[in-house]
Design a protein around this motif. Structure first.
Motif, PDB file in Angstrom:
ATOM      1  N   UNK A 133       0.828  -1.203   0.000  1.00 31.83           N
ATOM      2  CA  UNK A 133       0.000   0.000   0.000  1.00 31.83           C
ATOM      3  C   UNK A 133       0.864   1.256   0.000  1.00 31.83           C
ATOM      4  N   UNK A 134       0.699   2.093  -1.014  1.00 31.74           N
ATOM      5  CA  UNK A 134       1.374   3.385  -1.048  1.00 31.74           C
ATOM      6  C   UNK A 134       0.670   4.380  -0.136  1.00 31.74           C
ATOM      7  N   UNK A 135       1.384   5.351   0.410  1.00 33.22           N
ATOM      8  CA  UNK A 135       0.743   6.340   1.287  1.00 33.22           C
ATOM      9  C   UNK A 135      -0.409   7.076   0.615  1.00 33.22           C
ATOM     10  N   UNK A 136      -0.309   7.279  -0.693  1.00 36.01           N
ATOM     11  CA  UNK A 136      -1.346   8.021  -1.416  1.00 36.01           C
ATOM     12  C   UNK A 136      -2.702   7.300  -1.416  1.00 36.01           C
ATOM     13  N   UNK A 137      -2.680   5.991  -1.174  1.00 34.65           N
ATOM     14  CA  UNK A 137      -3.930   5.228  -1.221  1.00 34.65           C
ATOM     15  C   UNK A 137      -4.865   5.567  -0.061  1.00 34.65           C
ATOM     16  N   UNK A 138      -4.310   6.002   1.088  1.00 35.93           N
ATOM     17  CA  UNK A 138      -5.139   6.367   2.233  1.00 35.93           C
ATOM     18  C   UNK A 138      -5.662   7.789   2.040  1.00 35.93           C
ATOM     19  N   UNK A 139      -6.607   7.919   1.130  1.00 30.87           N
ATOM     20  CA  UNK A 139      -7.122   9.232   0.755  1.00 30.87           C
ATOM     21  C   UNK A 139      -8.610   9.127   0.458  1.00 30.87           C
ATOM     22  N   UNK A 140      -9.321  10.251   0.445  1.00 31.15           N
ATOM     23  CA  UNK A 140     -10.755  10.214   0.093  1.00 31.15           C
ATOM     24  C   UNK A 140     -10.999   9.697  -1.319  1.00 31.15           C
ATOM     25  N   UNK A 141     -10.028   9.872  -2.193  1.00 31.95           N
ATOM     26  CA  UNK A 141     -10.192   9.437  -3.581  1.00 31.95           C
ATOM     27  C   UNK A 141     -10.220   7.922  -3.697  1.00 31.95           C
ATOM     28  N   UNK A 142      -9.308   7.255  -3.012  1.00 33.33           N
ATOM     29  CA  UNK A 142      -9.171   5.814  -3.166  1.00 33.33           C
ATOM     30  C   UNK A 142      -9.933   5.012  -2.104  1.00 33.33           C
ATOM     31  N   UNK A 143      -9.874   5.439  -0.837  1.00 31.33           N
ATOM     32  CA  UNK A 143     -10.468   4.670   0.255  1.00 31.33           C
ATOM     33  C   UNK A 143     -11.227   5.623   1.193  1.00 31.33           C
ATOM     34  N   UNK A 144     -12.379   6.132   0.742  1.00 34.82           N
ATOM     35  CA  UNK A 144     -13.088   7.172   1.503  1.00 34.82           C
ATOM     36  C   UNK A 144     -13.561   6.733   2.885  1.00 34.82           C
ATOM     37  N   UNK A 145     -14.027   5.493   3.019  1.00 35.04           N
ATOM     38  CA  UNK A 145     -14.521   5.034   4.317  1.00 35.04           C
ATOM     39  C   UNK A 145     -13.394   4.888   5.333  1.00 35.04           C
ATOM     40  N   UNK A 146     -12.273   4.331   4.903  1.00 36.42           N
ATOM     41  CA  UNK A 146     -11.130   4.202   5.793  1.00 36.42           C
ATOM     42  C   UNK A 146     -10.588   5.579   6.156  1.00 36.42           C
ATOM     43  N   UNK A 147     -10.485   6.460   5.178  1.00 35.22           N
ATOM     44  CA  UNK A 147      -9.970   7.803   5.439  1.00 35.22           C
ATOM     45  C   UNK A 147     -10.855   8.534   6.455  1.00 35.22           C
ATOM     46  N   UNK A 148     -12.172   8.396   6.300  1.00 32.45           N
ATOM     47  CA  UNK A 148     -13.097   9.050   7.226  1.00 32.45           C
ATOM     48  C   UNK A 148     -12.924   8.494   8.648  1.00 32.45           C
ATOM     49  N   UNK A 149     -12.761   7.181   8.759  1.00 31.14           N
ATOM     50  CA  UNK A 149     -12.581   6.564  10.075  1.00 31.14           C
ATOM     51  C   UNK A 149     -11.305   7.070  10.743  1.00 31.14           C
ATOM     52  N   UNK A 150     -10.247   7.205   9.953  1.00 28.82           N
ATOM     53  CA  UNK A 150      -8.976   7.706  10.494  1.00 28.82           C
ATOM     54  C   UNK A 150      -9.121   9.151  10.965  1.00 28.82           C
ATOM     55  N   UNK A 151      -9.713   9.979  10.130  1.00 31.60           N
ATOM     56  CA  UNK A 151      -9.814  11.398  10.456  1.00 31.60           C
ATOM     57  C   UNK A 151     -10.753  11.655  11.636  1.00 31.60           C
ATOM     58  N   UNK A 152     -11.795  10.827  11.768  1.00 38.18           N
ATOM     59  CA  UNK A 152     -12.744  11.017  12.866  1.00 38.18           C
ATOM     60  C   UNK A 152     -12.236  10.470  14.190  1.00 38.18           C
ATOM     61  N   UNK A 153     -11.425   9.401  14.133  1.00 42.74           N
ATOM     62  CA  UNK A 153     -11.037   8.749  15.384  1.00 42.74           C
ATOM     63  C   UNK A 153      -9.563   8.712  15.670  1.00 42.74           C
ATOM     64  N   UNK A 154      -8.749   9.366  14.842  1.00 44.41           N
ATOM     65  CA  UNK A 154      -7.314   9.302  15.073  1.00 44.41           C
ATOM     66  C   UNK A 154      -6.528  10.136  14.093  1.00 44.41           C
ATOM     67  N   UNK A 155      -5.397   9.605  13.650  1.00 43.31           N
ATOM     68  CA  UNK A 155      -4.498  10.403  12.824  1.00 43.31           C
ATOM     69  C   UNK A 155      -3.647   9.496  11.944  1.00 43.31           C
TER      70      UNK A 155
END
Length: 472
Positions: free
Chosen positions: A52-74
């Protein structure tokens, strides 16, 4: 009067429709349960999205995971794995908290003799550092923490030692001869294996997990299904002394898609969206069981992936200078990385100078590292497995040899593929958003941070630090 009846009838229809939707919603979310206390994690889920490249953890590629990270952590802006940036070395350092010069695992394999190469993944004796799973299981906590190893990559043999539950495919069982290590249950395409597993529940479990066929990305589907079923089979929470859980989860298809189609293309984007959907299934399961707020997630990877635009035959280049594979040297191929073992180490400077000159002509390498400089990358003293020179192919270039000519659309192993994502979310994570760190944090920092948050015993050989940035 008729108009009033029509209004009343319309209201009844609306109420009926809404009640139906509420019923369906409640079935989807699961039964109502009292949530577990959220002040401390009851379970830790470490997910390695292979390649997994760092760019993949983004709203474009993985919106649900990105939202979970931003809402509950960093998540960190910069994080990196070890060299060579390969599956076995990356996961070993991830689970041990130790660099290559401590673990002795420098790639996917090792030079076994003057002319023989063997893979690390089949034998835990190759590893010189203990894992978090072993540290837990060999401590007094072994009765209060259940450990799960859920993996589709061939690293189970070298890293699953001491785990309470191991989720594997039959292919892995055949590859690693795990029958001699764990209790095996027949049937199914993928299964949990454990000495204490109740055979009476196995058929139901296998049906829930399903098989690794018939879906677009079947490998990741049954890995995530295995995780979901493990969560469902946990014992109910009673008090702070209730059993706790550690899950290590590896998904493989990002790596497979990257090798065959490249790191950035519509096919990869499609798979990342599907992976995002599978993770959403995990989140929904935890929420329906009242377990989400008591779950600490760590999302990371063993290495990244680069597109391959051209190749460089390192064996042919060495032959031109009179250094022949299995005659004057041994080429340990690790994709975009190469460990060069010279039969006469006194020739190291001459070979380095030749390769620098060759690189000045072709511009195909971004690192030509003699053994004297190995400490800069934690490659020194790695059980004498790292040879005399480490080479890293420049981004967009991949090494080949006379025996390895296959052209892959994506590859890893070098400096460019050290970049990985690293995110924490859940209880005890007090920082939110993106941490814009100037110096990269390391994959070896994950285990010390987990142990600091949970109080679990740190492996003795761990080199990493506690990431105070996420818990400050």
């Amino acid at each position: 009067m008729k108009s009033k009846n029509k209004v009343f009838l319309g209201i009844l229809v609306i109420v009926f429709i809404l009640s139906g939707f509420m019923n369906l919603f409640s079935q989807w979310m699961g039964p109502g349960v009292d949530p577990e206390p959220a002040n401390t994690p009851r379970r830790v889920i470490l997910i390695s999205l292979d390649s997994c490249n760092p760019e993949y953890l983004s709203p474009e590629y993985m919106p649900n995971l990105y939202r979970a990270i931003m809402e509950g952590g960093c998540k960190f802006q910069k994080a990196e794995t070890v060299l060579s940036s390969c599956t076995v070395s990356g996961h070993t350092s991830m689970l041990s908290g130790a660099y290559v010069n401590t673990t002795g695992i420098c790639g996917n394999g090792v030079r076994k003799s003057a002319t023989e190469f063997t893979f690390f993944g089949q034998d835990p004796a190759n590893r010189n550092a203990s894992t978090l799973i072993e540290s837990i299981e060999k401590s007094p906590l072994n009765e209060s923490v259940d450990t799960f190893f859920i993996c589709s990559k061939p690293i189970t043999g070298v890293l699953a030692t001491e785990a309470d539950w191991v989720f594997v495919s039959k292919i892995q069982l055949a590859l690693h001869n795990l029958q001699g290590t764990y209790g095996i249950l027949s049937g199914g395409n993928a299964l949990y294996i454990n000495w204490q597993w109740d055979p009476n529940n196995y058929d139901e479990f296998a049906q829930s997990v399903g098989t690794a066929f018939g879906e677009l990305e079947p490998c990741d589907s049954w890995i995530i299904n295995g995780l979901v079923q493990g969560i469902k089979y946990e014992t109910p929470y009673v008090d702070e002394n209730s059993t706790k859980y550690f899950y290590f989860v590896n998904t493989a298809q990002i790596d497979d898609v990257g090798h065959t189609a490249g790191a950035f293309n519509p096919n990869m984007a499609r798979h990342l969206r599907q992976m995002d959907g599978l993770l959403l299934k995990v989140f929904h399961t935890l929420k329906s069981l009242g377990k989400y707020e008591s779950t600490l997630f760590i999302i990371t990877s063993d290495h990244g992936m680069s597109n391959v635009e051209s190749t460089f035959n390192i064996e042919r280049a060495l032959n031109e200078a009179g250094y022949y594979h299995e005659v004057n040297c041994f080429i340990q191929y690790e994709g975009n990385g190469v460990f060069l073992h010279l039969y006469n180490s006194s020739e190291t400077d001459a070979v380095v100078n030749y390769l620098i000159q060759k690189n000045n002509e072709l511009n195909v390498m971004d690192l030509i590292l003699p053994k004297s400089q190995y400490p800069l990358y934690h490659l020194d003293n790695a059980a004498n497995r790292t040879g005399d020179i480490f080479l890293s192919a420049k981004q967009g270039v991949s090494f080949i040899t006379n025996g390895i000519l296959a052209f892959q659309a994506g590859q890893h192993g070098g400096l460019s593929e050290q970049d990985i994502p690293l995110a924490f979310f859940g209880p005890k994570i007090n920082n939110t958003g993106i941490i814009y760190n100037q110096n990269p944090v390391s994959v070896v920092d994950i285990v010390p941070t987990i142990c600091n948050i949970t109080g679990w015993p740190l492996p003795l050989e761990a080199d990493g630090r506690i990431l105070t940035e996420v818990i400050a």
